[in-house]
Write a protein that holds these residues in place. Structure first.
Motif, PDB file in Angstrom:
ATOM      1  N   GLU A 102       0.833  -1.204   0.000  1.00  0.00           N
ATOM      2  CA  GLU A 102       0.000   0.000   0.000  1.00  0.00           C
ATOM      3  C   GLU A 102       0.868   1.255   0.000  1.00  0.00           C
ATOM      4  OE1 GLU A 102      -3.363  -0.185  -0.108  1.00  0.00           O
ATOM      5  OE2 GLU A 102      -3.197  -2.382  -0.144  1.00  0.00           O
ATOM      6  N   ARG A 103       0.312   2.344  -0.505  1.00  0.00           N
ATOM      7  CA  ARG A 103       1.018   3.628  -0.457  1.00  0.00           C
ATOM      8  C   ARG A 103       0.681   4.304   0.868  1.00  0.00           C
ATOM      9  NH1 ARG A 103      -0.331   4.749  -6.767  1.00  0.00           N
ATOM     10  NH2 ARG A 103       1.588   3.860  -7.581  1.00  0.00           N
ATOM     11  N   VAL A 104       1.452   3.974   1.891  1.00  0.00           N
ATOM     12  CA  VAL A 104       1.167   4.492   3.231  1.00  0.00           C
ATOM     13  C   VAL A 104       1.866   5.842   3.400  1.00  0.00           C
ATOM     14  CG1 VAL A 104       1.313   4.059   5.695  1.00  0.00           C
ATOM     15  CG2 VAL A 104       1.003   2.134   4.116  1.00  0.00           C
ATOM     16  N   ASP A 105       1.066   6.887   3.593  1.00  0.00           N
ATOM     17  CA  ASP A 105       1.638   8.228   3.745  1.00  0.00           C
ATOM     18  C   ASP A 105       1.206   8.832   5.080  1.00  0.00           C
ATOM     19  OD1 ASP A 105      -0.922   9.576   3.443  1.00  0.00           O
ATOM     20  OD2 ASP A 105      -0.770   9.143   1.282  1.00  0.00           O
ATOM     21  N   GLN A 106       1.654  10.064   5.333  1.00  0.00           N
ATOM     22  CA  GLN A 106       1.387  10.675   6.642  1.00  0.00           C
ATOM     23  C   GLN A 106      -0.106  10.929   6.858  1.00  0.00           C
ATOM     24  OE1 GLN A 106       2.636  12.389   4.089  1.00  0.00           O
ATOM     25  NE2 GLN A 106       1.608  14.367   3.969  1.00  0.00           N
ATOM     26  N   ASP A 107      -0.873  11.017   5.781  1.00  0.00           N
ATOM     27  CA  ASP A 107      -2.308  11.288   5.907  1.00  0.00           C
ATOM     28  C   ASP A 107      -3.134  10.020   6.125  1.00  0.00           C
ATOM     29  OD1 ASP A 107      -1.711  13.920   5.502  1.00  0.00           O
ATOM     30  OD2 ASP A 107      -2.219  13.915   3.364  1.00  0.00           O
ATOM     31  N   TYR A 138      -6.673  17.924   5.017  1.00  0.00           N
ATOM     32  CA  TYR A 138      -7.557  19.047   5.321  1.00  0.00           C
ATOM     33  C   TYR A 138      -9.011  18.620   5.145  1.00  0.00           C
ATOM     34  CZ  TYR A 138      -7.719  19.256   0.277  1.00  0.00           C
ATOM     35  OH  TYR A 138      -7.867  18.909  -1.041  1.00  0.00           O
ATOM     36  N   HIS A 179      -8.522   9.855   3.039  1.00  0.00           N
ATOM     37  CA  HIS A 179      -7.753  10.464   4.123  1.00  0.00           C
ATOM     38  C   HIS A 179      -6.838  11.544   3.579  1.00  0.00           C
ATOM     39  CE1 HIS A 179      -9.178   6.644   5.651  1.00  0.00           C
ATOM     40  NE2 HIS A 179      -9.079   7.171   6.854  1.00  0.00           N
ATOM     41  N   ARG A 180      -7.175  12.777   3.892  1.00  0.00           N
ATOM     42  CA  ARG A 180      -6.369  13.904   3.418  1.00  0.00           C
ATOM     43  C   ARG A 180      -6.039  14.820   4.587  1.00  0.00           C
ATOM     44  NH1 ARG A 180      -9.308  15.868  -2.122  1.00  0.00           N
ATOM     45  NH2 ARG A 180      -7.210  16.098  -2.931  1.00  0.00           N
ATOM     46  N   VAL A 230      -1.750   6.953   7.340  1.00  0.00           N
ATOM     47  CA  VAL A 230      -1.115   5.952   8.207  1.00  0.00           C
ATOM     48  C   VAL A 230      -2.010   5.587   9.395  1.00  0.00           C
ATOM     49  CG1 VAL A 230       0.221   7.671   9.524  1.00  0.00           C
ATOM     50  CG2 VAL A 230       1.012   5.297   9.413  1.00  0.00           C
TER      51      VAL A 230
END
Lengths: 409, 147
Positions: free
Chosen positions: B15-20, B51, B48-49, B22
């Motif tokens: 998966e592309r796990v990013d700070q938004d 803002y 999940h973003r 995770v």
């Protein structure tokens, strides 16, 4: 490597980007030098000079191949040949095209560019008003590019205008529809010219491309057409954008104008600085051929990457006072022509054209004032950082005539 | 027990796990489904973003949702990337579920533990989990009367 993917909101074709790209890239360089955006199916944005250079110089890991996505985000409908061809095949194209574009081949073209520059300034000089884009910056590179390839010049506008409108007018506007039709006509001229040169070769670049052997085999018809189209596209609107930005910057810099006018030899060094600061081709794309780490982020095989020449060119790690125009900056190792094997083929011609155009504007219209309230920037600078139009006024002067055209009527 | 970013990355390598997102994956490992919630206007949002798409506040964080809702869209996938446990030949049922928390708050996931004849738009469902490549992913099943 256990790092979260850094995700950002980024769209290089947006109005916000056109407005704030300098600020956006500065923030990325400082905080998120390699970051992921979900726009256009998702891609990485690489903004530091060192990472941009590393990617541009490693064609094995970072492909330009059209079939993997190519050099545009979103992808271009047809192959940009040879920009979207990887080595080793690419090297055959470069061997074909390098000699006619080499500095030694410049010599004969100085007079051509000077004459046409004189002609177009003559057309405006008595009126005291000019649109620097439509009446000078677009026509001269267009005529030069067509002549250089071997096309007849009598219908130059039918080549030049759609190439400009295609990048200047956003999709779904009348201008863009006109450009699409115009480009279909240009494609038809290219096909016909190549067929004619195959039947009866002449000494021009069209003949060289039409009859090329690549690695012992004749060049495929489609690749030949795409190559000619890319030379026209690369030659017509990018130099226009450079001149436009330089003229806008000089608009309220009387000291800089005098500095360049008093000794036109200074223009060559200044040209590099304008290239660095305004970067006509802002960014191009690659596709990762394997999992690879760049700037602490793990890029996966198949993922798309936007490498920003514009951002690299303002990286404080390489350039002092990166956001200032320093006309005598030297050395100036900017990336405006790209880096690596795909570096711009026409860079020497761009410099030649720009130098003559700027010199003559400053000589013959030294007090020009662009009407910035009517000047129009490209709505999107994702492809070319240029201007749609730059209406200007100046103290009228006399025509000088041009050798090739006689005294312009 | 807090689950570290490194563990989330290790459990979801594909998966592309990013700070938004995770915290969404962290939630899955803890048996929760999470959506973004704005601390300023209170609205829920997905995906999940960083803002809130309603009021543009950046005061958003991932919070647990009940996992109950109704099937809003239903499709049967007949092709896709090969995944152990997914039978494309039979047609893998993929539901977009509108969650009870808010109109328009929707999550797409497999529909499981459900007879083909029972599958329909409007079906009340609840969250459950399936195992994919060693990590839990959300799915939905028909809402059963609880005992």
């Amino acid at each position: 490597l256990a790092e979260l993917r850094t995700k950002i909101e980024f769209d290089h074709l947006s109005a916000d980007h056109a407005e704030r790209h300098v600020e956006i890239y500065r923030e990325l360089r400082e905080q998120h030098p390699v970051a992921w955006t979900d726009a256009y199916g998702g891609f990485w944005v690489v903004s530091r000079y060192s990472d941009v250079a590393r990617i541009a110089r490693d064609d094995e890991t970072f492909s330009s191949d059209h079939d993997r996505g190519g050099i545009n985000i979103p992808p271009a409908p047809a192959r940009n040949t040879p920009l979207e061809v990887d080595p080793p095949e690419f090297l055959h194209y470069r061997a074909l095209l390098n000699p006619p574009f080499a500095p030694a081949a410049l010599a004969g073209w100085d007079a051509f560019v000077s004459d046409w520059t004189a002609h177009f300034i003559d057309l405006a000089i008595e009126s005291g008003s000019i649109d620097f884009v439509r009446e000078l910056g677009n026509p001269v590179p267009a005529l030069f590019t067509l002549a250089f390839l071997g096309f007849p010049l009598d219908e130059w506008q039918r080549y030049a205008e759609p190439m400009h409108d295609a990048v200047a007018c956003p999709p779904d506007t009348p201008g863009h529809h006109r450009a699409v039709e115009g480009i279909a006509w240009v494609q038809e001229q290219i096909r016909a010219a190549l067929a004619e040169r195959r039947a009866r070769p002449q000494g021009d670049l069209l003949s060289r491309i039409a009859n090329a052997q690549l690695d012992g085999r004749p060049i495929p018809e489609e690749r030949a057409q795409e190559t000619v189209f890319l030379i026209i596209g690369g030659g017509v609107d990018t130099t226009t954008a450079l001149l436009s930005n330089a003229l806008v910057w000089l608009n309220d810099q009387p000291g800089a104008r005098a500095y360049l006018r008093d000794d036109p030899k200074r223009i060559a060094t200044a040209c590099e600085e304008f290239l660095r600061v305004f970067t006509p081709t802002q960014a191009l794309a690659r596709t990762a051929m394997r999992d690879v780490e760049v700037g602490g982020q793990r890029i996966r095989e198949g993922e798309r990457i936007l490498i920003s020449w514009a951002s690299a060119n303002r990286d404080a790690a390489l350039f002092d006072r990166p956001d200032e125009v320093v006309l005598d900056r030297f050395p100036n190792r900017h990336a405006a022509f790209g880096l690596g094997q795909h570096r711009c083929l026409g860079s020497n011609f761009a410099r030649l054209e720009f130098g003559i155009l700027l010199r003559e504007v400053l000589r013959r219209m030294p007090d020009y004032q662009i009407d910035l309230s009517r000047a129009e920037r490209y709505a999107s600078i994702g492809i070319v950082n240029g201007w749609v139009s730059l209406p200007a006024r100046f103290t009228p002067g006399d025509r000088i005539g041009s050798a090739r055209r006689g005294r312009s009527a | 027990v807090t689950i570290s970013d490194a563990e989330v990355l290790a459990r979801y390598p594909g998966e592309r796990v990013d700070q938004d997102n995770v915290d969404y994956y962290r939630g899955l490992l803890g048996g929760e489904l999470r959506a973004m919630r704005c601390r300023d206007c209170g609205r829920w949002s997905l995906p999940h973003r960083a803002y809130c798409p309603e009021c543009w506040s950046s005061e958003v964080r991932a919070e647990r949702v009940s996992g109950r809702g109704t099937v809003h869209l239903l499709i049967f996938l007949h092709q896709g990337a090969p995944v152990p446990g997914i039978d494309y030949q039979a047609g893998y049922p993929l539901a977009t579920v509108e969650l009870v928390e808010q109109t328009g708050l929707r999550v797409s996931a497999g529909l499981v533990n459900c007879a083909r004849a029972e599958m329909r738009i409007g079906l009340p469902v609840e969250l459950c989990f399936v195992e994919r490549e060693g990590a839990p992913l959300p799915a939905f099943q028909p809402l059963r009367a609880r005992t």
